[in-house]
Scaffold this motif. Sequence first.
Motif, PDB file in Angstrom:
ATOM      1  N   THR A 146      -4.055  -4.804  -3.630  1.00 50.87           N
ATOM      2  CA  THR A 146      -4.435  -3.896  -5.145  1.00 50.87           C
ATOM      3  C   THR A 146      -5.721  -3.604  -4.850  1.00 50.87           C
ATOM      4  O   THR A 146      -5.959  -2.383  -5.316  1.00 50.87           O
ATOM      5  CB  THR A 146      -3.853  -4.788  -6.118  1.00 50.87           C
ATOM      6  OG1 THR A 146      -2.550  -5.107  -6.091  1.00 50.87           O
ATOM      7  CG2 THR A 146      -4.436  -4.007  -7.399  1.00 50.87           C
ATOM      8  N   VAL A 147      -6.624  -4.457  -4.309  1.00 54.82           N
ATOM      9  CA  VAL A 147      -8.142  -3.961  -4.535  1.00 54.82           C
ATOM     10  C   VAL A 147      -8.662  -3.221  -3.404  1.00 54.82           C
ATOM     11  O   VAL A 147      -9.407  -2.347  -3.708  1.00 54.82           O
ATOM     12  CB  VAL A 147      -8.838  -5.361  -4.589  1.00 54.82           C
ATOM     13  CG1 VAL A 147     -10.385  -5.140  -4.684  1.00 54.82           C
ATOM     14  CG2 VAL A 147      -8.483  -6.121  -6.009  1.00 54.82           C
ATOM     15  N   LEU A 148      -8.097  -3.642  -2.123  1.00 53.43           N
ATOM     16  CA  LEU A 148      -8.645  -2.910  -1.018  1.00 53.43           C
ATOM     17  C   LEU A 148      -7.719  -2.073  -0.351  1.00 53.43           C
ATOM     18  O   LEU A 148      -8.105  -0.926   0.494  1.00 53.43           O
ATOM     19  CB  LEU A 148      -8.881  -3.842   0.077  1.00 53.43           C
ATOM     20  CG  LEU A 148      -9.964  -5.126  -0.401  1.00 53.43           C
ATOM     21  CD1 LEU A 148     -10.157  -6.094   0.732  1.00 53.43           C
ATOM     22  CD2 LEU A 148     -11.319  -4.521  -0.571  1.00 53.43           C
ATOM     23  N   GLY A 149      -6.490  -1.869  -0.741  1.00 47.94           N
ATOM     24  CA  GLY A 149      -5.622  -1.010  -0.034  1.00 47.94           C
ATOM     25  C   GLY A 149      -5.791   0.437   0.147  1.00 47.94           C
ATOM     26  O   GLY A 149      -5.810   0.817   1.351  1.00 47.94           O
ATOM     27  N   ASP A 150      -6.237   0.999  -0.775  1.00 43.15           N
ATOM     28  CA  ASP A 150      -6.531   2.551  -0.777  1.00 43.15           C
ATOM     29  C   ASP A 150      -7.578   2.747  -0.111  1.00 43.15           C
ATOM     30  O   ASP A 150      -7.690   3.826   0.822  1.00 43.15           O
ATOM     31  CB  ASP A 150      -6.796   3.023  -2.226  1.00 43.15           C
ATOM     32  CG  ASP A 150      -5.526   3.238  -3.069  1.00 43.15           C
ATOM     33  OD1 ASP A 150      -4.443   3.081  -2.306  1.00 43.15           O
ATOM     34  OD2 ASP A 150      -5.591   3.535  -4.232  1.00 43.15           O
ATOM     35  N   GLY A 151      -8.733   1.867   0.012  1.00 42.21           N
ATOM     36  CA  GLY A 151      -9.955   2.141   0.845  1.00 42.21           C
ATOM     37  C   GLY A 151      -9.603   1.973   2.371  1.00 42.21           C
ATOM     38  O   GLY A 151      -9.931   2.615   3.392  1.00 42.21           O
ATOM     39  N   VAL A 199       0.865  -1.221  -0.114  1.00 45.52           N
ATOM     40  CA  VAL A 199      -0.032   0.010  -0.202  1.00 45.52           C
ATOM     41  C   VAL A 199       0.761   1.195  -0.190  1.00 45.52           C
ATOM     42  O   VAL A 199       1.740   1.485   0.946  1.00 45.52           O
ATOM     43  CB  VAL A 199      -0.814   0.244   1.308  1.00 45.52           C
ATOM     44  CG1 VAL A 199      -1.712   1.269   1.281  1.00 45.52           C
ATOM     45  CG2 VAL A 199      -1.860  -1.368   1.215  1.00 45.52           C
ATOM     46  N   ARG A 200       0.794   2.066  -0.984  1.00 46.24           N
ATOM     47  CA  ARG A 200       1.738   3.412  -1.101  1.00 46.24           C
ATOM     48  C   ARG A 200       1.715   4.126   0.112  1.00 46.24           C
ATOM     49  O   ARG A 200       0.667   4.450   0.872  1.00 46.24           O
ATOM     50  CB  ARG A 200       0.971   4.265  -2.195  1.00 46.24           C
ATOM     51  CG  ARG A 200       2.083   5.331  -2.772  1.00 46.24           C
ATOM     52  CD  ARG A 200       1.655   6.023  -3.770  1.00 46.24           C
ATOM     53  NE  ARG A 200       0.394   6.609  -3.345  1.00 46.24           N
ATOM     54  CZ  ARG A 200      -0.376   7.246  -4.479  1.00 46.24           C
ATOM     55  NH1 ARG A 200       0.065   7.691  -5.686  1.00 46.24           N
ATOM     56  NH2 ARG A 200      -1.349   7.930  -4.209  1.00 46.24           N
ATOM     57  N   GLY A 201       2.972   4.141   0.631  1.00 51.02           N
ATOM     58  CA  GLY A 201       3.352   5.008   1.645  1.00 51.02           C
ATOM     59  C   GLY A 201       3.301   4.446   3.040  1.00 51.02           C
ATOM     60  O   GLY A 201       3.185   5.093   4.401  1.00 51.02           O
ATOM     61  N   VAL A 202       2.947   3.044   3.021  1.00 47.60           N
ATOM     62  CA  VAL A 202       2.715   2.345   4.348  1.00 47.60           C
ATOM     63  C   VAL A 202       3.782   1.254   4.544  1.00 47.60           C
ATOM     64  O   VAL A 202       3.989   0.537   3.642  1.00 47.60           O
ATOM     65  CB  VAL A 202       1.231   1.563   4.398  1.00 47.60           C
ATOM     66  CG1 VAL A 202       1.249   0.826   5.841  1.00 47.60           C
ATOM     67  CG2 VAL A 202       0.026   2.399   4.212  1.00 47.60           C
ATOM     68  N   GLN A 203       4.513   1.539   5.541  1.00 42.50           N
ATOM     69  CA  GLN A 203       5.634   0.512   6.035  1.00 42.50           C
ATOM     70  C   GLN A 203       5.553  -0.166   7.093  1.00 42.50           C
ATOM     71  O   GLN A 203       5.188   0.769   8.031  1.00 42.50           O
ATOM     72  CB  GLN A 203       7.104   1.430   5.767  1.00 42.50           C
ATOM     73  CG  GLN A 203       7.346   1.991   4.286  1.00 42.50           C
ATOM     74  CD  GLN A 203       8.363   2.934   4.263  1.00 42.50           C
ATOM     75  OE1 GLN A 203       8.469   3.817   5.130  1.00 42.50           O
ATOM     76  NE2 GLN A 203       9.240   2.811   3.620  1.00 42.50           N
ATOM     77  N   GLU A 209      -3.461  -6.247   7.745  1.00 43.12           N
ATOM     78  CA  GLU A 209      -3.822  -7.669   7.487  1.00 43.12           C
ATOM     79  C   GLU A 209      -3.684  -8.034   5.730  1.00 43.12           C
ATOM     80  O   GLU A 209      -3.591  -9.018   5.595  1.00 43.12           O
ATOM     81  CB  GLU A 209      -5.302  -8.032   7.584  1.00 43.12           C
ATOM     82  CG  GLU A 209      -5.409  -8.033   9.212  1.00 43.12           C
ATOM     83  CD  GLU A 209      -7.021  -8.180   9.589  1.00 43.12           C
ATOM     84  OE1 GLU A 209      -7.215  -9.259  10.475  1.00 43.12           O
ATOM     85  OE2 GLU A 209      -7.773  -7.730   8.968  1.00 43.12           O
ATOM     86  N   LEU A 210      -3.585  -6.818   4.934  1.00 39.23           N
ATOM     87  CA  LEU A 210      -3.308  -6.980   3.639  1.00 39.23           C
ATOM     88  C   LEU A 210      -2.014  -7.366   3.286  1.00 39.23           C
ATOM     89  O   LEU A 210      -1.918  -7.770   2.013  1.00 39.23           O
ATOM     90  CB  LEU A 210      -3.808  -5.738   2.887  1.00 39.23           C
ATOM     91  CG  LEU A 210      -5.218  -5.008   3.132  1.00 39.23           C
ATOM     92  CD1 LEU A 210      -5.439  -3.776   2.504  1.00 39.23           C
ATOM     93  CD2 LEU A 210      -6.067  -6.177   2.408  1.00 39.23           C
ATOM     94  N   VAL A 211      -1.097  -7.360   4.252  1.00 38.17           N
ATOM     95  CA  VAL A 211       0.247  -7.214   3.894  1.00 38.17           C
ATOM     96  C   VAL A 211       0.876  -8.551   3.022  1.00 38.17           C
ATOM     97  O   VAL A 211       1.600  -8.397   2.140  1.00 38.17           O
ATOM     98  CB  VAL A 211       1.120  -7.106   4.961  1.00 38.17           C
ATOM     99  CG1 VAL A 211       1.163  -8.432   5.915  1.00 38.17           C
ATOM    100  CG2 VAL A 211       2.514  -6.921   4.814  1.00 38.17           C
ATOM    101  N   ASP A 212       0.308  -9.598   3.578  1.00 36.84           N
ATOM    102  CA  ASP A 212       0.965 -11.019   2.547  1.00 36.84           C
ATOM    103  C   ASP A 212      -0.431 -11.367   1.287  1.00 36.84           C
ATOM    104  O   ASP A 212      -0.139 -12.421   1.087  1.00 36.84           O
ATOM    105  CB  ASP A 212       0.823 -12.111   3.923  1.00 36.84           C
ATOM    106  CG  ASP A 212       1.907 -11.928   4.400  1.00 36.84           C
ATOM    107  OD1 ASP A 212       3.143 -11.380   4.074  1.00 36.84           O
ATOM    108  OD2 ASP A 212       1.975 -12.218   5.812  1.00 36.84           O
ATOM    109  N   ASN A 213      -1.108 -10.502   1.053  1.00 37.55           N
ATOM    110  CA  ASN A 213      -2.131 -11.088  -0.119  1.00 37.55           C
ATOM    111  C   ASN A 213      -1.946  -9.911  -1.125  1.00 37.55           C
ATOM    112  O   ASN A 213      -2.784  -8.626  -0.886  1.00 37.55           O
ATOM    113  CB  ASN A 213      -3.584 -11.028   0.340  1.00 37.55           C
ATOM    114  CG  ASN A 213      -4.200 -11.708  -0.496  1.00 37.55           C
ATOM    115  OD1 ASN A 213      -4.297 -11.202  -1.865  1.00 37.55           O
ATOM    116  ND2 ASN A 213      -5.177 -12.768  -0.119  1.00 37.55           N
ATOM    117  N   PRO A 214      -1.154  -9.945  -2.156  1.00 40.88           N
ATOM    118  CA  PRO A 214      -1.051  -8.777  -3.120  1.00 40.88           C
ATOM    119  C   PRO A 214      -2.258  -8.356  -3.747  1.00 40.88           C
ATOM    120  O   PRO A 214      -2.534  -7.293  -4.078  1.00 40.88           O
ATOM    121  CB  PRO A 214      -0.095  -9.318  -4.260  1.00 40.88           C
ATOM    122  CG  PRO A 214       0.757 -10.539  -3.184  1.00 40.88           C
ATOM    123  CD  PRO A 214      -0.313 -11.026  -2.237  1.00 40.88           C
TER     124      PRO A 214
END
Length: 297
Positions: free
Chosen positions: A158-163, A24-28, A149-154
Amino acid sequence: MSKQQIRQIIDHRLTQDGLVETGVRGVQLFRVTESVRCAPAVYEPSVIAIVSGAKEAILDGTSHVYDSSRYLVCSMSMPVEAGTPMASPENPLLGVQISLDTKVMTELVIETESAAGAIRTPKAGPLPQGIALAAWNDTFTDALLRLVELVDNPLDTTVLGDGRLREVYYALLKGEAGDSARRAFGVGNEIARSIEYLSDHLEEAVTIDDMAAQAGMSRAVFHRRFKQATTMSPIQFVKSMRLNNAAMSIAGGKSVNEAALGVGYVSTSQFSREFKRAYGQSPRQWSNTRQLAAAVT
């Protein structure tokens, strides 16, 4: 429980010290096990949420310690000294660093303030400061968990990250640091705009009058409101931004001359004098003794 789940995700994802991208852009995510004394840094607009250990940021002599009970929100670029003085292999620093996207934050602030029935914060009175600490609450914790929770599921990323990132932003605006963020990204963000202008033109001879013009204020009004928001006078702030950026450049391997020119100094001797006055070491001593810290800055 949600906070513990976030820790487990970071623990699983990072087995060694460092920063990793989440997709997710900007998230580390980050992990630090080395105690590092506070050193010059520049915090960009961001949220830093820690689930294990503690981190320190010093702004104009005032220490801000944040840990698993309080997260840090930096709503404007700020020159600080940052470190991980309490990190160790037995007590690692684990957390999430999230850049604040200006466009998305501005949209959210406008939406929340124009929503029917929204409680609007009065614009009069002292400005909230550019660095704020906020207590973890269920809304923020749950939103952050859903994001990491999205970290290990590309595909999910992609689909949910921005939301889900937007959910975290919204939780931030509803939390204790929301006032600081609203003033930086919404109506009345003149000081934040002037700091952004400075950050984009550090290599140039930016004057206080230039910054006041960006804020649309007289020099006197700008000076007063700037100090309310940053705790520093504009002159002190500009010098700190230049020197902190230069110190980071030197620690990253640039020559003293390159670092000085990169932040607008035309005289290396003047730069060296001001650097030593600020940090107690000449730039060359600094370059010989300082390496990039493993800590997140």
